[in-house]
Design a protein around this motif. Sequence first.
Motif, PDB file in Angstrom:
ATOM      1  N   LEU A 120       0.813  -1.210   0.000  1.00  0.00           N
ATOM      2  CA  LEU A 120       0.000   0.000   0.000  1.00  0.00           C
ATOM      3  C   LEU A 120       0.853   1.271   0.000  1.00  0.00           C
ATOM      4  CD1 LEU A 120      -2.794  -1.113   2.482  1.00  0.00           C
ATOM      5  CD2 LEU A 120      -3.074  -0.648   0.045  1.00  0.00           C
ATOM      6  N   LYS A 121       2.132   1.135   0.308  1.00  0.00           N
ATOM      7  CA  LYS A 121       3.041   2.278   0.262  1.00  0.00           C
ATOM      8  C   LYS A 121       3.506   2.581  -1.161  1.00  0.00           C
ATOM      9  CE  LYS A 121       4.827   1.490   4.952  1.00  0.00           C
ATOM     10  NZ  LYS A 121       6.036   1.146   5.744  1.00  0.00           N
ATOM     11  N   HIS A 122       3.370   1.608  -2.046  1.00  0.00           N
ATOM     12  CA  HIS A 122       3.812   1.799  -3.424  1.00  0.00           C
ATOM     13  C   HIS A 122       2.902   2.794  -4.141  1.00  0.00           C
ATOM     14  CE1 HIS A 122       6.035  -2.337  -3.591  1.00  0.00           C
ATOM     15  NE2 HIS A 122       6.430  -1.568  -2.600  1.00  0.00           N
ATOM     16  N   LEU A 123       3.465   3.502  -5.113  1.00  0.00           N
ATOM     17  CA  LEU A 123       2.709   4.514  -5.850  1.00  0.00           C
ATOM     18  C   LEU A 123       1.484   3.908  -6.517  1.00  0.00           C
ATOM     19  CD1 LEU A 123       2.424   7.389  -6.926  1.00  0.00           C
ATOM     20  CD2 LEU A 123       3.915   6.746  -8.833  1.00  0.00           C
ATOM     21  N   ARG A 124       1.631   2.717  -7.098  1.00  0.00           N
ATOM     22  CA  ARG A 124       0.497   2.085  -7.797  1.00  0.00           C
ATOM     23  C   ARG A 124      -0.680   1.894  -6.848  1.00  0.00           C
ATOM     24  NH1 ARG A 124      -1.225  -3.240  -8.538  1.00  0.00           N
ATOM     25  NH2 ARG A 124       0.557  -4.027  -7.371  1.00  0.00           N
ATOM     26  N   CYS A 125      -0.400   1.436  -5.641  1.00  0.00           N
ATOM     27  CA  CYS A 125      -1.474   1.207  -4.684  1.00  0.00           C
ATOM     28  C   CYS A 125      -2.019   2.520  -4.127  1.00  0.00           C
ATOM     29  CB  CYS A 125      -0.977   0.320  -3.548  1.00  0.00           C
ATOM     30  SG  CYS A 125      -0.559  -1.364  -4.053  1.00  0.00           S
ATOM     31  N   ARG A 126      -1.144   3.514  -3.925  1.00  0.00           N
ATOM     32  CA  ARG A 126      -1.604   4.812  -3.423  1.00  0.00           C
ATOM     33  C   ARG A 126      -2.552   5.462  -4.417  1.00  0.00           C
ATOM     34  NH1 ARG A 126       3.889   5.951  -2.198  1.00  0.00           N
ATOM     35  NH2 ARG A 126       3.849   7.700  -3.681  1.00  0.00           N
TER      36      ARG A 126
ATOM     37  N   LYS B 114     -10.604   2.949  -6.559  1.00  0.00           N
ATOM     38  CA  LYS B 114     -10.495   1.499  -6.450  1.00  0.00           C
ATOM     39  C   LYS B 114     -10.314   1.043  -5.001  1.00  0.00           C
ATOM     40  CE  LYS B 114      -8.400   0.993 -11.038  1.00  0.00           C
ATOM     41  NZ  LYS B 114      -7.200   0.555 -11.790  1.00  0.00           N
ATOM     42  N   LEU B 115     -10.029   1.987  -4.119  1.00  0.00           N
ATOM     43  CA  LEU B 115      -9.811   1.684  -2.708  1.00  0.00           C
ATOM     44  C   LEU B 115     -10.285   2.887  -1.895  1.00  0.00           C
ATOM     45  CD1 LEU B 115      -8.575  -0.619  -0.980  1.00  0.00           C
ATOM     46  CD2 LEU B 115      -6.417   0.664  -1.003  1.00  0.00           C
ATOM     47  N   PHE B 116     -10.943   2.610  -0.748  1.00  0.00           N
ATOM     48  CA  PHE B 116     -11.527   3.681   0.051  1.00  0.00           C
ATOM     49  C   PHE B 116     -11.220   3.473   1.526  1.00  0.00           C
ATOM     50  CE2 PHE B 116     -14.069   3.243  -3.745  1.00  0.00           C
ATOM     51  CZ  PHE B 116     -14.416   4.542  -4.094  1.00  0.00           C
ATOM     52  N   LYS B 117     -11.182   4.578   2.250  1.00  0.00           N
ATOM     53  CA  LYS B 117     -11.117   4.533   3.701  1.00  0.00           C
ATOM     54  C   LYS B 117     -12.503   4.811   4.255  1.00  0.00           C
ATOM     55  CE  LYS B 117      -6.264   5.853   4.275  1.00  0.00           C
ATOM     56  NZ  LYS B 117      -5.314   6.856   4.836  1.00  0.00           N
ATOM     57  N   LEU B 118     -12.965   3.932   5.113  1.00  0.00           N
ATOM     58  CA  LEU B 118     -14.270   4.075   5.745  1.00  0.00           C
ATOM     59  C   LEU B 118     -14.045   3.931   7.247  1.00  0.00           C
ATOM     60  CD1 LEU B 118     -17.540   2.186   4.653  1.00  0.00           C
ATOM     61  CD2 LEU B 118     -17.073   2.938   6.972  1.00  0.00           C
TER      62      LEU B 118
ATOM     63  N   ASP C 136     -12.391   3.219  10.357  1.00  0.00           N
ATOM     64  CA  ASP C 136     -11.166   2.448  10.604  1.00  0.00           C
ATOM     65  C   ASP C 136     -11.066   1.220   9.697  1.00  0.00           C
ATOM     66  OD1 ASP C 136     -13.308   1.215  11.810  1.00  0.00           O
ATOM     67  OD2 ASP C 136     -12.192   0.493  13.546  1.00  0.00           O
ATOM     68  N   TYR C 137     -11.746   1.265   8.553  1.00  0.00           N
ATOM     69  CA  TYR C 137     -11.702   0.180   7.575  1.00  0.00           C
ATOM     70  C   TYR C 137     -11.041   0.648   6.277  1.00  0.00           C
ATOM     71  CZ  TYR C 137     -15.121  -2.647  10.213  1.00  0.00           C
ATOM     72  OH  TYR C 137     -15.765  -3.396  11.159  1.00  0.00           O
ATOM     73  N   LEU C 138     -10.462  -0.307   5.576  1.00  0.00           N
ATOM     74  CA  LEU C 138     -10.121  -0.136   4.173  1.00  0.00           C
ATOM     75  C   LEU C 138     -11.127  -0.945   3.380  1.00  0.00           C
ATOM     76  CD1 LEU C 138      -6.252  -0.333   3.636  1.00  0.00           C
ATOM     77  CD2 LEU C 138      -7.742   1.638   3.385  1.00  0.00           C
ATOM     78  N   VAL C 139     -11.705  -0.327   2.353  1.00  0.00           N
ATOM     79  CA  VAL C 139     -12.764  -0.972   1.573  1.00  0.00           C
ATOM     80  C   VAL C 139     -12.320  -1.092   0.122  1.00  0.00           C
ATOM     81  CG1 VAL C 139     -15.139  -0.818   0.761  1.00  0.00           C
ATOM     82  CG2 VAL C 139     -14.574  -0.121   3.095  1.00  0.00           C
ATOM     83  N   LYS C 140     -12.364  -2.300  -0.407  1.00  0.00           N
ATOM     84  CA  LYS C 140     -12.035  -2.562  -1.808  1.00  0.00           C
ATOM     85  C   LYS C 140     -13.305  -3.027  -2.521  1.00  0.00           C
ATOM     86  CE  LYS C 140      -9.568  -3.490  -5.527  1.00  0.00           C
ATOM     87  NZ  LYS C 140     -10.683  -3.959  -6.363  1.00  0.00           N
ATOM     88  N   PRO C 141     -13.882  -2.188  -3.412  1.00  0.00           N
ATOM     89  CA  PRO C 141     -15.035  -2.650  -4.197  1.00  0.00           C
ATOM     90  C   PRO C 141     -14.650  -3.820  -5.097  1.00  0.00           C
ATOM     91  CG  PRO C 141     -14.834  -0.259  -4.279  1.00  0.00           C
ATOM     92  CD  PRO C 141     -13.558  -0.780  -3.671  1.00  0.00           C
ATOM     93  N   ARG C 142     -15.558  -4.739  -5.252  1.00  0.00           N
ATOM     94  CA  ARG C 142     -15.298  -5.901  -6.097  1.00  0.00           C
ATOM     95  C   ARG C 142     -15.276  -5.479  -7.573  1.00  0.00           C
ATOM     96  NH1 ARG C 142     -17.940 -11.687  -4.651  1.00  0.00           N
ATOM     97  NH2 ARG C 142     -16.383 -12.971  -5.710  1.00  0.00           N
ATOM     98  N   PRO C 143     -14.368  -6.025  -8.352  1.00  0.00           N
ATOM     99  CA  PRO C 143     -14.356  -5.700  -9.784  1.00  0.00           C
ATOM    100  C   PRO C 143     -15.713  -5.956 -10.435  1.00  0.00           C
ATOM    101  CG  PRO C 143     -12.351  -6.854  -9.194  1.00  0.00           C
ATOM    102  CD  PRO C 143     -13.242  -6.897  -7.973  1.00  0.00           C
ATOM    103  N   ASN C 144     -16.130  -5.014 -11.259  1.00  0.00           N
ATOM    104  CA  ASN C 144     -17.389  -5.070 -12.004  1.00  0.00           C
ATOM    105  C   ASN C 144     -18.604  -4.675 -11.164  1.00  0.00           C
ATOM    106  OD1 ASN C 144     -18.427  -5.624 -14.694  1.00  0.00           O
ATOM    107  ND2 ASN C 144     -19.563  -7.310 -13.792  1.00  0.00           N
ATOM    108  N   VAL C 145     -18.395  -4.239  -9.911  1.00  0.00           N
ATOM    109  CA  VAL C 145     -19.536  -3.977  -9.044  1.00  0.00           C
ATOM    110  C   VAL C 145     -20.387  -2.811  -9.554  1.00  0.00           C
ATOM    111  CG1 VAL C 145     -18.289  -2.437  -7.451  1.00  0.00           C
ATOM    112  CG2 VAL C 145     -20.295  -3.693  -6.653  1.00  0.00           C
ATOM    113  N   TYR C 146     -19.768  -1.787 -10.131  1.00  0.00           N
ATOM    114  CA  TYR C 146     -20.544  -0.636 -10.587  1.00  0.00           C
ATOM    115  C   TYR C 146     -21.386  -0.998 -11.812  1.00  0.00           C
ATOM    116  CZ  TYR C 146     -17.379   1.714  -7.397  1.00  0.00           C
ATOM    117  OH  TYR C 146     -16.673   2.083  -6.280  1.00  0.00           O
TER     118      TYR C 146
END
Length: 252
Positions: free
Chosen positions: A59-65, A72-76, A78-88
């Motif tokens: 998560l420290k890498h530029l690609r992940c940041r 593609k990634l959210f803070k909620l 005290d959680y990290l939330v990753k939407p599932r691919p194709n969810v939208y």
Amino acid sequence: MTKITYDPESEVSNMSCDRDANLRSLIARKKLNLVLDLDNTLIHAIKTKDITPSDQQCLKHLRCRNWFKEGKLFKLDDYLVKPRPNVYTFLKEASALFDLSVFTLQTKDYANKAVEILDPKGLYISPLNVFSREDCKKPMMKDLDVVNQDERVTLVVDDTKWVWAADNQKNVIGLNPYLFFEVGNKQWNMKHAGLQLRGDESEKYGELARVLRELKKIHIAFFDTEANQVDYENRDVRDVVEDVRKNFRLLK
């Protein structure tokens, strides 16, 4: 002062009237109901304190940041939330055929915030159709009575079938759980190489894309345009699911 008394029979009657009205509205719009689970179905969420060292490093890498900027990634909280691919895409296309609800065993606050991530403009899921552990009739047990929709026209998509009441299990379409972070895979006793060494679930061939194709087949089969004078109000989507399962051998 007039004394107001609680009449459970009257409440049941009102719920029945609401269901009948909802049923007629659905049929008129050629739609069905679809109740969606959140965790491991539409998203994978973990508490930040539970992130493993290998995933923290990634998560420290530029690609992940950049995932936060790209949605593609959210803070909620005290959680990290990753939407599932194709969810939208799933939500957009499913909403054309179904009235959507969400039912999670997480808290109401968590549920509402997670739905805001998935549907920020409120196009597909009404806040009135978000249900949580606070709504459960029995502790940590989901029940379609809570959703107040007729079971004959309601489907459920959930990675965990046994959390549903026994009477609702035929309404459930299962799918493989979405486990993006390492902690999730360890909990499910699955091998995991770390974020930086593996890809994500396929948009085109992943579980949500597969389930969406199945839901479309069920919708077509329920509203069979070749049937003459079909009494849709007396049809049962659970029977249709069985027919689709036999014909296509796709459903879990």
